[in-house]
Write a protein that holds these residues in place. Structure first.
Motif, PDB file in Angstrom:
ATOM      1  N   VAL A 188      21.961  29.386  34.121  1.00 60.39           N
ATOM      2  CA  VAL A 188      22.394  30.757  33.813  1.00 60.39           C
ATOM      3  C   VAL A 188      23.374  30.741  32.641  1.00 60.39           C
ATOM      4  O   VAL A 188      23.296  31.573  31.734  1.00 60.39           O
ATOM      5  N   ARG A 189      24.266  29.769  32.631  1.00 62.69           N
ATOM      6  CA  ARG A 189      25.226  29.648  31.530  1.00 62.69           C
ATOM      7  C   ARG A 189      24.479  29.410  30.209  1.00 62.69           C
ATOM      8  O   ARG A 189      24.785  30.035  29.189  1.00 62.69           O
ATOM      9  N   CYS A 190      23.515  28.546  30.227  1.00 71.94           N
ATOM     10  CA  CYS A 190      22.709  28.254  29.037  1.00 71.94           C
ATOM     11  C   CYS A 190      21.939  29.495  28.584  1.00 71.94           C
ATOM     12  O   CYS A 190      21.835  29.769  27.386  1.00 71.94           O
ATOM     13  N   PHE A 191      21.425  30.256  29.539  1.00 72.07           N
ATOM     14  CA  PHE A 191      20.682  31.478  29.231  1.00 72.07           C
ATOM     15  C   PHE A 191      21.577  32.485  28.502  1.00 72.07           C
ATOM     16  O   PHE A 191      21.164  33.092  27.510  1.00 72.07           O
ATOM     17  N   TYR A 192      22.807  32.635  28.964  1.00 70.79           N
ATOM     18  CA  TYR A 192      23.701  33.599  28.313  1.00 70.79           C
ATOM     19  C   TYR A 192      24.155  33.117  26.938  1.00 70.79           C
ATOM     20  O   TYR A 192      24.364  33.924  26.038  1.00 70.79           O
ATOM     21  N   LYS A 193      24.265  31.830  26.745  1.00 62.88           N
ATOM     22  CA  LYS A 193      24.559  31.321  25.398  1.00 62.88           C
ATOM     23  C   LYS A 193      23.390  31.638  24.470  1.00 62.88           C
ATOM     24  O   LYS A 193      23.584  32.021  23.316  1.00 62.88           O
ATOM     25  N   PHE A 194      22.170  31.492  24.985  1.00 61.28           N
ATOM     26  CA  PHE A 194      20.969  31.853  24.227  1.00 61.28           C
ATOM     27  C   PHE A 194      21.000  33.339  23.865  1.00 61.28           C
ATOM     28  O   PHE A 194      20.746  33.713  22.717  1.00 61.28           O
ATOM     29  N   MET A 195      21.307  34.186  24.830  1.00 59.41           N
ATOM     30  CA  MET A 195      21.346  35.628  24.567  1.00 59.41           C
ATOM     31  C   MET A 195      22.410  35.974  23.529  1.00 59.41           C
ATOM     32  O   MET A 195      22.200  36.839  22.675  1.00 59.41           O
TER      33      MET A 195
END
Length: 160
Positions: free
Chosen positions: A75-82
């Motif tokens: 989830v942390r990686c996903f938000y960095k992507f966003m």
């Protein structure tokens, strides 16, 4: 779909393994479902919602600590992507607490094992003379120093 774009990012830009990409995709989908149940979209997730998600993961009895850790990291990686893609202006995972996994160090000899070694009466071995009190003491002290070094390394890793 946004999760598919994220998986492409993991594949082509981050070059993660296929299994990691699939797991992260499932983890983010699980979080997306959690958001939906709480009437929020992925871009609207707040730190409080993320804390609730983490709490729900930790209270799920079937998840190993390593699985909880991976889901949080996904989830942390996903938000960095966003954030990089300009889909959000602020990362809601910025202050998200991620539990540290305890790393298993090499097994050490216990005090009982050391006493057993001290009691051996096998004469000379490839390692040391078991009848020489100085060698037994040296070996015992070396083991204690290694244990202390391992404990310091563990503490240092838990602080990082």
């Amino acid at each position: 779909m946004l999760i598919d774009e994220f998986k492409n990012h993991l594949n082509f830009e981050r070059q993660l393994t296929k299994n990691t990409i699939l797991a992260y995709g499932r983890d983010v989908k699980q979080f997306a479902d959690f958001c939906t149940r709480h009437n929020k979209g992925l871009a609207e997730a707040s730190p409080e919602l993320l804390d609730n998600f983490v709490y729900s993961l930790k209270t799920e009895k079937t998840l190993a600590p390593a699985s909880v850790f991976r889901k949080i990291e996904a989830v942390r990686c996903f938000y960095k992507f966003m954030l990089v893609e300009g889909l959000i202006k602020e990362d809601p995972t910025k202050f998200l607490y991620s539990p540290r996994l305890i790393q298993k160090g090499p097994s050490q000899l216990s005090q009982e094992d050391m006493e057993t070694i001290k009691g051996l009466d096998t004469g000379d071995s490839l390692f040391f003379n078991h009848q020489d009190p100085n060698m037994v003491e040296w070996f015992d002290n070396m083991t204690k120093v290694r244990r202390e070094q391992q404990d310091i390394t563990k503490e240092k890793k838990n602080w990082e």
